[in-house]
Design a protein around this motif. Structure first.
Motif, PDB file in Angstrom:
ATOM      1  N   ILE A 100      42.608 -29.401-102.445  1.00  0.00           N
ATOM      2  CA  ILE A 100      41.231 -29.836-101.680  1.00  0.00           C
ATOM      3  C   ILE A 100      41.505 -29.585-100.313  1.00  0.00           C
ATOM      4  O   ILE A 100      40.631 -28.904 -99.691  1.00  0.00           O
ATOM      5  N   ARG A 101      42.554 -29.828 -99.576  1.00  0.00           N
ATOM      6  CA  ARG A 101      43.012 -29.412 -98.455  1.00  0.00           C
ATOM      7  C   ARG A 101      42.851 -27.908 -98.031  1.00  0.00           C
ATOM      8  O   ARG A 101      42.273 -27.660 -97.111  1.00  0.00           O
ATOM      9  N   SER A 102      43.335 -27.187 -98.968  1.00  0.00           N
ATOM     10  CA  SER A 102      43.207 -25.760 -98.937  1.00  0.00           C
ATOM     11  C   SER A 102      41.726 -25.485 -98.877  1.00  0.00           C
ATOM     12  O   SER A 102      41.573 -24.424 -98.120  1.00  0.00           O
ATOM     13  N   CYS A 103      41.001 -25.895 -99.758  1.00  0.00           N
ATOM     14  CA  CYS A 103      39.658 -25.568 -99.891  1.00  0.00           C
ATOM     15  C   CYS A 103      39.004 -25.826 -98.463  1.00  0.00           C
ATOM     16  O   CYS A 103      38.006 -24.861 -97.836  1.00  0.00           O
ATOM     17  N   ILE A 104      39.122 -26.712 -97.995  1.00  0.00           N
ATOM     18  CA  ILE A 104      38.675 -27.289 -96.509  1.00  0.00           C
ATOM     19  C   ILE A 104      39.141 -26.193 -95.364  1.00  0.00           C
ATOM     20  O   ILE A 104      38.195 -25.671 -94.758  1.00  0.00           O
ATOM     21  N   GLU A 105      40.519 -25.953 -95.508  1.00  0.00           N
ATOM     22  CA  GLU A 105      40.835 -24.916 -94.762  1.00  0.00           C
ATOM     23  C   GLU A 105      40.209 -23.787 -94.853  1.00  0.00           C
ATOM     24  O   GLU A 105      39.716 -23.025 -93.715  1.00  0.00           O
ATOM     25  N   VAL A 106      39.800 -23.176 -95.916  1.00  0.00           N
ATOM     26  CA  VAL A 106      39.448 -21.823 -96.061  1.00  0.00           C
ATOM     27  C   VAL A 106      37.951 -22.133 -95.820  1.00  0.00           C
ATOM     28  O   VAL A 106      37.369 -21.079 -95.036  1.00  0.00           O
ATOM     29  N   LEU A 107      37.291 -22.983 -96.276  1.00  0.00           N
ATOM     30  CA  LEU A 107      35.787 -23.071 -95.677  1.00  0.00           C
ATOM     31  C   LEU A 107      35.915 -23.043 -94.147  1.00  0.00           C
ATOM     32  O   LEU A 107      34.939 -22.523 -93.721  1.00  0.00           O
ATOM     33  N   ALA A 108      36.649 -23.889 -93.396  1.00  0.00           N
ATOM     34  CA  ALA A 108      36.575 -23.868 -92.020  1.00  0.00           C
ATOM     35  C   ALA A 108      36.960 -22.408 -91.265  1.00  0.00           C
ATOM     36  O   ALA A 108      36.464 -22.192 -90.301  1.00  0.00           O
TER      37      ALA A 108
ATOM     38  N   MET B 231      42.491 -15.155 -83.258  1.00  0.00           N
ATOM     39  CA  MET B 231      42.418 -14.005 -83.570  1.00  0.00           C
ATOM     40  C   MET B 231      41.466 -14.035 -84.804  1.00  0.00           C
ATOM     41  O   MET B 231      40.482 -13.351 -84.952  1.00  0.00           O
ATOM     42  N   ALA B 232      41.697 -15.044 -85.515  1.00  0.00           N
ATOM     43  CA  ALA B 232      40.885 -15.408 -86.803  1.00  0.00           C
ATOM     44  C   ALA B 232      39.380 -15.539 -86.387  1.00  0.00           C
ATOM     45  O   ALA B 232      38.394 -15.156 -86.962  1.00  0.00           O
ATOM     46  N   ARG B 233      39.180 -16.453 -85.395  1.00  0.00           N
ATOM     47  CA  ARG B 233      37.779 -16.691 -84.985  1.00  0.00           C
ATOM     48  C   ARG B 233      37.386 -15.346 -84.564  1.00  0.00           C
ATOM     49  O   ARG B 233      36.137 -15.000 -84.603  1.00  0.00           O
ATOM     50  N   ALA B 234      38.004 -14.480 -83.617  1.00  0.00           N
ATOM     51  CA  ALA B 234      37.721 -13.232 -83.217  1.00  0.00           C
ATOM     52  C   ALA B 234      37.215 -12.193 -84.060  1.00  0.00           C
ATOM     53  O   ALA B 234      36.117 -11.660 -84.064  1.00  0.00           O
ATOM     54  N   PHE B 235      38.025 -12.294 -85.306  1.00  0.00           N
ATOM     55  CA  PHE B 235      37.794 -11.309 -86.439  1.00  0.00           C
ATOM     56  C   PHE B 235      36.515 -11.582 -87.140  1.00  0.00           C
ATOM     57  O   PHE B 235      35.794 -10.742 -87.647  1.00  0.00           O
ATOM     58  N   GLY B 236      36.113 -12.775 -87.167  1.00  0.00           N
ATOM     59  CA  GLY B 236      34.899 -13.422 -87.966  1.00  0.00           C
ATOM     60  C   GLY B 236      33.715 -13.297 -86.967  1.00  0.00           C
ATOM     61  O   GLY B 236      32.791 -13.443 -87.715  1.00  0.00           O
ATOM     62  N   GLU B 237      33.948 -13.192 -85.672  1.00  0.00           N
ATOM     63  CA  GLU B 237      32.495 -13.466 -84.903  1.00  0.00           C
ATOM     64  C   GLU B 237      31.857 -12.153 -85.175  1.00  0.00           C
ATOM     65  O   GLU B 237      32.062 -11.210 -85.094  1.00  0.00           O
ATOM     66  N   ALA B 238      30.217 -12.555 -85.037  1.00  0.00           N
ATOM     67  CA  ALA B 238      29.430 -11.308 -85.301  1.00  0.00           C
ATOM     68  C   ALA B 238      28.577 -11.037 -84.082  1.00  0.00           C
ATOM     69  O   ALA B 238      28.504 -10.118 -83.537  1.00  0.00           O
ATOM     70  N   LEU B 239      27.685 -12.136 -83.663  1.00  0.00           N
ATOM     71  CA  LEU B 239      26.516 -11.721 -82.801  1.00  0.00           C
ATOM     72  C   LEU B 239      26.818 -11.236 -81.564  1.00  0.00           C
ATOM     73  O   LEU B 239      26.494 -10.357 -81.081  1.00  0.00           O
ATOM     74  N   ALA B 240      27.990 -12.354 -81.063  1.00  0.00           N
ATOM     75  CA  ALA B 240      28.335 -11.844 -79.764  1.00  0.00           C
ATOM     76  C   ALA B 240      29.088 -10.541 -79.380  1.00  0.00           C
ATOM     77  O   ALA B 240      28.648  -9.556 -78.573  1.00  0.00           O
ATOM     78  N   VAL B 241      29.631 -10.146 -80.446  1.00  0.00           N
ATOM     79  CA  VAL B 241      30.267  -8.641 -80.218  1.00  0.00           C
ATOM     80  C   VAL B 241      29.010  -7.740 -80.607  1.00  0.00           C
ATOM     81  O   VAL B 241      29.219  -6.582 -80.051  1.00  0.00           O
ATOM     82  N   LEU B 288      33.745  -8.509 -98.390  1.00  0.00           N
ATOM     83  CA  LEU B 288      35.013  -9.036 -98.968  1.00  0.00           C
ATOM     84  C   LEU B 288      36.300  -8.795 -98.313  1.00  0.00           C
ATOM     85  O   LEU B 288      37.355  -9.822 -98.346  1.00  0.00           O
ATOM     86  N   ILE B 289      36.373  -8.124 -97.380  1.00  0.00           N
ATOM     87  CA  ILE B 289      37.256  -7.691 -96.442  1.00  0.00           C
ATOM     88  C   ILE B 289      37.583  -8.740 -95.425  1.00  0.00           C
ATOM     89  O   ILE B 289      38.519  -9.238 -95.219  1.00  0.00           O
ATOM     90  N   LEU B 290      36.222  -9.107 -94.985  1.00  0.00           N
ATOM     91  CA  LEU B 290      36.291 -10.385 -94.130  1.00  0.00           C
ATOM     92  C   LEU B 290      37.084 -11.450 -94.810  1.00  0.00           C
ATOM     93  O   LEU B 290      37.750 -12.173 -94.062  1.00  0.00           O
ATOM     94  N   SER B 294      40.458 -13.710 -93.658  1.00  0.00           N
ATOM     95  CA  SER B 294      40.659 -15.150 -93.593  1.00  0.00           C
ATOM     96  C   SER B 294      41.455 -15.884 -94.487  1.00  0.00           C
ATOM     97  O   SER B 294      42.150 -16.750 -93.832  1.00  0.00           O
ATOM     98  N   PHE B 295      41.711 -15.130 -95.723  1.00  0.00           N
ATOM     99  CA  PHE B 295      42.888 -15.762 -96.565  1.00  0.00           C
ATOM    100  C   PHE B 295      44.230 -15.503 -95.709  1.00  0.00           C
ATOM    101  O   PHE B 295      45.120 -16.136 -95.822  1.00  0.00           O
ATOM    102  N   ILE B 296      44.096 -13.994 -95.404  1.00  0.00           N
ATOM    103  CA  ILE B 296      45.511 -13.751 -94.697  1.00  0.00           C
ATOM    104  C   ILE B 296      45.994 -14.580 -93.343  1.00  0.00           C
ATOM    105  O   ILE B 296      47.135 -14.889 -93.264  1.00  0.00           O
ATOM    106  N   PHE B 297      44.706 -14.743 -92.704  1.00  0.00           N
ATOM    107  CA  PHE B 297      44.978 -15.645 -91.531  1.00  0.00           C
ATOM    108  C   PHE B 297      45.237 -17.110 -91.909  1.00  0.00           C
ATOM    109  O   PHE B 297      46.371 -17.609 -91.264  1.00  0.00           O
ATOM    110  N   ILE B 298      45.018 -17.573 -92.881  1.00  0.00           N
ATOM    111  CA  ILE B 298      45.359 -18.913 -93.339  1.00  0.00           C
ATOM    112  C   ILE B 298      46.802 -18.717 -93.881  1.00  0.00           C
ATOM    113  O   ILE B 298      47.757 -19.711 -93.471  1.00  0.00           O
ATOM    114  N   LEU B 299      47.229 -17.918 -94.432  1.00  0.00           N
ATOM    115  CA  LEU B 299      48.612 -17.617 -95.042  1.00  0.00           C
ATOM    116  C   LEU B 299      49.742 -17.576 -94.002  1.00  0.00           C
ATOM    117  O   LEU B 299      50.609 -18.187 -93.498  1.00  0.00           O
TER     118      LEU B 299
END
Lengths: 295, 311, 269
Positions: A100-108, B231-241, B288-290, B294-299
Motif C-alpha cells: 500500500i505504501r508503494s501504491c501511495i508513493e506511485v500515485l504521489a 527531477m521527477a517533478r520537472a519530468f512530469g510537469e506539463a503546462l508551465a513548460v 506510458l514512457i512518463l 516515474s517508476f524509475i524515479f521511485i526505484l
C-alpha cells in the motif's frame, strides 16, 4: 589563513543563494500582484468570460474552481481519512502494508497530466459522461489522495499514545477510540493539511484539461437546481477552472485582451493560494497556542 | 449498563459482546475500503496506461525501436511521406529540461538548505522556510504565465533566438523544483546528528570545511534524493513548460532553439486526436514512457534511501 | 501452551473457588519477540486488598500488570503463556473479549492522561460508549465517581472546564474517577504517583487506602516507602522473576530472600 578566506567566501555564497531564493519569491509575487491588482474589479470577478471579444471576466471560472475544489474534497477527504486511519491504526507491518505504501508513493509521483489522461480514459470516455465537473473532481481525487492519506496518517500517529491507551483501558473498542479520541485530537493537524492540499488542488490545471474540459456552458446563477443543465451546481457539465483559463487564454489567445485577463486571473489565483496558506498557518498556530496554554 | 451476568466466562468471552465486535468490524471495513481503493487506483492506472500505451505497437504496428529513436513526428496529414512516429525529439526534450533544470536547482536548493541549517538557523527558519513553502504553493500555470510574459521576451531581446526555447523551459522548471530540492535537502541536513558538527569544529575545522568535508558527504544520499525528487517533478510537469518552450517537433540544436517534451506534445494534441486512432495511441505510448519514468524515479529514490546512514 | 489446550481442566484452587482471591497467576511467561520479560511466575492476588509490585526498572512488573487487562496486545510481538485465572476464565486466552475485560479490570497510568475534553466529558466518555444517554444518570455517575476519587469538592463548580486545566495530581485523580465510573472490579495502577509532587502523592495514597474497601488494587511502584505505606501484600520482581511474595510487613522487615533484602535496603535498583 587560507581556510579562513575560503570560509568567508563560502558564507558569502550561501547567503547570496538564500537572498536569490527570497528575491525570486518576492519578485514573482510582486510582479503578479502589481500587474493584476488594477484588474481586480468586482465586474471582472463576477462577469462571465468572453471567447472572442475584449472585456470578459472570470466569474464562471472562479465559481468552477471553488466548486470543483469542494466536490473533490468531499470525495477525497473521507477517502484520505479512511486510508490514513488504516495506515496508522490497522495496518500491520508486512508485505501488504509495504505494498500500500508503494501504491501511495506511485500515485504521489505520477505526473498530473498522466492522471488527467487516465481520468479521460475512465471518467470521461468509459463512463460516457464527457467532460464534467465530476470527472474532474475524481481525477483531482486521485491526484490529491496520496497527500491526504499521509497527512491523516501522520496526524493520527502524532496523537500521544497515552490518549489512545486511556480510552482502550476503559473498555472502549478500537474503532470507537479512533472516532472519539484519535480523530478529534488529530483534527486540527488534519484540517491544516487539508487546507494546504486545497491550495494545490485549486491551482492544478493539467489534470483537468482532459477531464473537466476547457469550456463552461452558459450558467444561470438564479437556478440552483443541481440537476438542471444551466444550473451552476450541475456536476455533470463541463467546467473550465481559473488555472485552466489562464493556460487557455495564454496558449490559444483568441481574445484581444489576453494580457489583462491573464494578469487578473493570475493575481486571483495567487491571492487564493496565499489565502489558503495563511489560513493553514493561522489554524496551525491557533492549535499550537491551545495545546501549550494551560487552559 | 449491560446486564450483569453471574460468571466471568459469560461476560468476558468473545461471544458475549456481539454488538461491539460488529461495530468494530464495520469501522475496520470502512477504512479497509479506502486502502483497497488506493491499491485499485494504482493498479488500474498502471494496467490501463500499460495496455493503452502498448496498443500503438501491438495494434497499429508501430515499430518500438523506431518509435524511441526516430526523429520525425508527423501525423501524415499534409501528404509527404505518410505518418511517422519518432518520439526521440520529445524524449530528448524531456530529459534535457529535466537535467538542465536540476543543474540550476541543485546548487541553489542545497545552498539554501545549508544556509538554513548551518549558517543562519534562526532567521533562516523564520524567513526562508515560509518562502519555500509559498513557492511550493504557486500553481504551475502561474509559473508558465510569468515565463511567457517576462522570461520569453527577456531571452528574445537579450540572449537571442525567438525566446521560446529550451533555455526558458529550463529556467522556469528550475524555479519550480527549487522548493522541492531545498525542503528535502533541509530535512536531510537537520536530521544529521549534532555530534558530527561538534567533533569537526572541535578539530579546528572552519564552518566551510565542516560543510564540505563532513556534512555534505554524510548527507549525500539524502541530498541526491532531493535532487531526484526535483527531477521527477520537472519530468512530469506539463503546462508551465508547454507555455515557454516553443513546442516544435524537431530536435533542438542549441539552448536557444524551441523544443518539445513528452508532456507538451500530449497536452497539445490529446484533445485534437480521435480516441482510438493511431496518432492518439501514439500519445498514449508517450504517456506510458512518463509512467515508466516515474517508476524509475521511485526505484532510484528507494536505492538512495537504502544508502542513508542518518534518518 | 499445554494448559491453554485443555482449557476447561485448569485446577481452581479452593481459595479461588471460595472467591477469596481475585486473580490466580500460574506459570505465567510473557515474551516480547524472543525476549522473555516475565519468567514463570505464580502467585495469587487477594480480593479487596492492595498488592504492590516492586522491583528495579525492566524487572517485568509493568509488563505483568499490563498483561492482566491485555494492554500488552497493543505491542507488536508481545505474547503470553500460562494462566491468569479470573473467576472461571483464563485472561490470556485468545477468546477473551478484551473490551469487556478492560471494563472490569481498569487501569490508571504513570503519567496522568486525561482526554483533551472537559472534566465532565472525561468521565462520560466511556459511559456514552456503553449506551448511557440519560443526562440525569450521567450527572449522577459523574458526581459519584468524582466523590470516590476525592476530587468532587475541588472541581464541582467547573465540571465543564478543560481537564488539562487541572494540576497534575488532580488530573491523576480524574483518571482514577474516570476508571471508577465504568464500575470495575479490579484497579491496576501503574506507578500512579511517580509523576506527582509529594502532596499530590499523599492524596493519591490516601485515596488508594479508601478504595481498597470496594476494589481489588494492584499497584506497580518504584517507591518502596509507598509500597510499605499502602499495600497489604508485596511482590518483588527481579529480571522477570518473582523473587518473593509475602505480607508487606514481612517483606520490609524480614525478607526471606537475600536479593529482596538487598533491594529494599537500597543496595541496587
Amino acid at each position: 589563513m587560507n581556510s579562513r578566506v575560503a570560509n568567508k567566501i563560502a558564507t558569502g555564497v550561501f547567503t547570496a543563494i538564500a537572498a536569490i531564493i527570497i528575491f525570486v519569491l518576492v519578485g514573482l509575487l510582486s510582479y503578479i500582484l502589481y500587474r493584476g491588482f488594477g484588474k481586480l474589479t468586482l465586474d471582472f470577478l463576477t462577469s462571465p468570460s468572453s471567447d472572442f471579444q475584449a472585456g470578459g471576466g472570470i466569474g464562471n471560472q472562479l465559481f468552477n474552481s471553488f466548486y470543483i475544489l469542494l466536490i473533490t474534497m468531499m470525495i477525497a477527504v473521507p477517502l484520505g481519512l479512511g486510508g490514513g486511519i488504516y495506515m496508522a491504526e490497522y495496518a500491520k507491518p508486512g508485505k501488504i502494508t509495504d505494498f500500500i505504501r508503494s501504491c501511495i508513493e506511485v500515485l504521489a509521483s505520477l505526473p498530473s497530466i498522466v492522471i488527467g489522461m487516465f481520468g479521460m480514459l475512465i471518467f470521461v470516455n468509459l463512463t460516457g459522461w464527457g467532460y464534467t465537473i465530476f470527472s474532474g473532481a475524481l481525477a483531482l481525487t486521485i491526484f490529491n489522495l496520496p497527500v491526504l492519506v499521509r497527512v491523516c496518517e501522520d496526524a493520527i500517529r502524532s496523537v500521544p499514545r497515552d490518549q489512545k491507551e486511556a480510552s482502550l483501558a476503559l473498555g472502549i473498542t478500537h474503532w470507537h477510540t479512533i472516532k472519539t479520541v484519535l480523530i478529534p485530537s488529530a483534527f486540527p493537524t488534519i484540517l491544516t493539511g487539508v487546507i494546504l492540499a486545497s491550495g494545490r488542488v485549486f491551482g492544478e490545471a493539467a489534470a483537468l484539461l482532459f477531464t473537466a474540459g476547457l469550456t463552461t456552458p452558459r450558467l444561470d446563477f438564479s437556478n440552483w437546481n443541481p440537476f438542471d443543465e444551466t444550473s451552476p451546481l450541475n456536476i455533470f457539465r463541463p467546467a473550465e477552472t481559473l488555472a485552466v483559463h489562464i493556460w487557455k487564454v495564454n496558449t490559444q489567445g483568441l481574445i484581444p485582451d489576453v494580457q489583462e485577463v491573464a494578469d487578473g486571473s493570475s493575481a486571483v489565483l495567487i491571492l487564493s493560494v496565499l489565502l489558503f496558506n495563511l489560513l493553514a498557518r493561522w489554524i496551525g498556530s491557533l492549535v499550537h497556542k491551545k495545546l501549550t496554554a494551560a487552559k | 449498563m449491560a446486564k450483569e451476568f453471574s460468571t466471568a466466562s459469560e461476560r468476558l468471552l468473545k461471544k458475549s459482546n456481539r454488538a461491539a465486535l460488529k461495530m468494530e468490524m464495520r469501522g475496520k471495513s470502512i477504512v479497509l475500503i479506502s486502502a483497497i481503493l488506493i491499491i485499485a487506483a494504482t493498479i488500474s492506472i498502471t494496467i490501463f496506461l500499460g495496455t493503452k500505451g502498448l496498443q500503438s505497437f501491438l495494434v497499429n504496428g508501430i515499430n518500438a525501436v523506431e518509435f524511441l529513436t526516430g526523429t520525425v513526428w508527423d501525423m501524415g496529414k499534409d501528404g509527404g511521406n505518410g505518418p511517422s512516429y519518432g518520439a526521440l525529439p520529445f524524449i530528448f526534450g524531456s530529459f534535457a529540461v529535466t537535467f538542465l533544470s536540476a543543474l540550476i536547482a541543485a546548487p541553489l536548493g542545497i545552498g539554501g538548505a545549508i544556509f538554513m541549517t548551518e549558517i543562519a538557523p534562526s532567521w533562516g527558519r523564520k524567513i526562508l522556510q515560509p518562502v519555500i513553502e509559498l513557492l511550493v504553493g504557486i500553481p504551475s500555470v502561474v509559473y508558465g504565465f510569468i515565463g511567457l510574459t517576462v522570461l520569453v521576451p527577456f531571452v528574445r531581446n537579450h540572449v537571442g533566438g525567438q525566446g521560446f526555447s529550451l533555455l526558458s523551459g529550463m529556467i522556469v522548471l528550475s524555479v519550480m523544483i527549487l522548493p522541492t530540492v531545498t525542503s528535502i535537502a533541509t530535512d536531510t541536513l537537520r536530521s544529521l546528528p549534532g555530534g558530527l558538527r561538534e567533533s569537526s569544529y572541535a578539530l579546528g575545522a572552519t564552518r566551510w570545511q565542516t560543510i564540505y568535508r563532513v556534512l555534505v558527504p554524510a548527507a549525500l544520499p539524502g541530498l541526491l534524493t532531493a535532487i531526484v525528487l526535483g527531477m521527477a517533478r520537472a519530468f512530469g510537469e506539463a503546462l508551465a513548460v508547454q507555455m515557454v518552450i516553443g513546442n516544435t517537433k524537431e530536435l533542438p540544436s542549441s539552448l536557444l532553439d524551441s523544443a518539445g517534451t513528452l508532456t507538451t506534445i500530449i497536452t497539445l494534441n490529446m484533445g485534437h486526436t480521435t480516441y482510438g486512432s493511431v496518432e492518439n495511441n501514439a500519445l498514449w505510448s508517450l504517456a506510458l514512457i512518463l509512467l515508466i519514468m516515474s517508476f524509475i524515479f521511485i526505484l532510484i529514490i528507494r536505492y538512495l534511501s537504502s544508502r542513508r546512514q542518518y534518518r | 501452551m499445554l494448559l491453554t489446550k485443555m482449557k476447561p481442566e485448569f485446577e481452581i484452587s479452593e481459595a479461588h473457588e471460595r472467591k477469596e482471591t481475585a486473580l490466580d497467576v500460574k506459570q505465567l511467561n510473557i515474551y516480547y519477540g524472543n525476549h522473555r520479560a516475565v519468567k514463570d511466575i505464580s502467585f495469587t492476588i487477594e480480593k479487596n486488598a492492595v498488592t504492590a509490585l516492586i522491583g528495579p526498572s525492566g524487572c517485568g512488573k509493568s509488563t505483568f500488570l499490563r498483561s492482566i487487562n491485555r494492554m500488552n496486545d497493543l505491542i507488536p510481538g508481545a505474547r503470553s503463556e500460562g494462566i491468569i485465572l479470573y473467576e472461571d476464565v483464563n485472561l490470556i486466552e485468545d477468546n477473551i473479549n478484551v473490551v469487556a475485560l478492560r471494563k472490569e479490570i481498569g487501569m490508571v497510568f504513570q503519567r496522568p492522561n486525561p482526554f483533551a475534553k472537559s472534566i465532565y466529558n472525561n468521565i462520560t466518555h466511556a459511559l456514552k460508549f456503553y449506551g448511557i444517554r440519560s443526562k440525569k444518570k450521567l450527572d449522577q455517575i459523574v458526581e459519584e465517581s468524582l466523590r470516590k476519587a476525592a476530587l468532587w469538592e475541588e472541581v464541582k463548580d467547573r465540571l465543564h472546564d478543560s481537564a488539562l486545566s487541572l494540576s497534575g495530581g488532580q488530573q491523576q485523580r480524574l483518571c482514577i474517577a474516570r476508571t471508577l465510573a465504568v464500575n470495575p472490579k479490579i484497579l491496576l495502577l501503574d506507578e500512579p504517583a511517580s509523576a506527582l509532587d509529594p502532596i499530590s502523592t499523599a492524596k493519591i495514597e490516601e485515596l488508594i487506602m479508601e478504595l481498597k474497601k470496594e476494589y481489588t488494587i494492584i499497584i506497580v511502584t518504584h517507591s518502596m516507602q509507598q509500597a510499605s505505606r499502602i499495600s497489604d501484600k508485596t511482590a518483588f520482581f527481579l529480571s522477570g522473576e518473582l523473587v518473593e511474595f509475602d505480607q508487606t510487613d514481612k517483606i520490609f522487615t524480614n525478607p526471606s530472600n537475600q536479593k529482596t533484602e538487598e533491594y529494599i535496603s537500597g543496595r541496587f535498583g
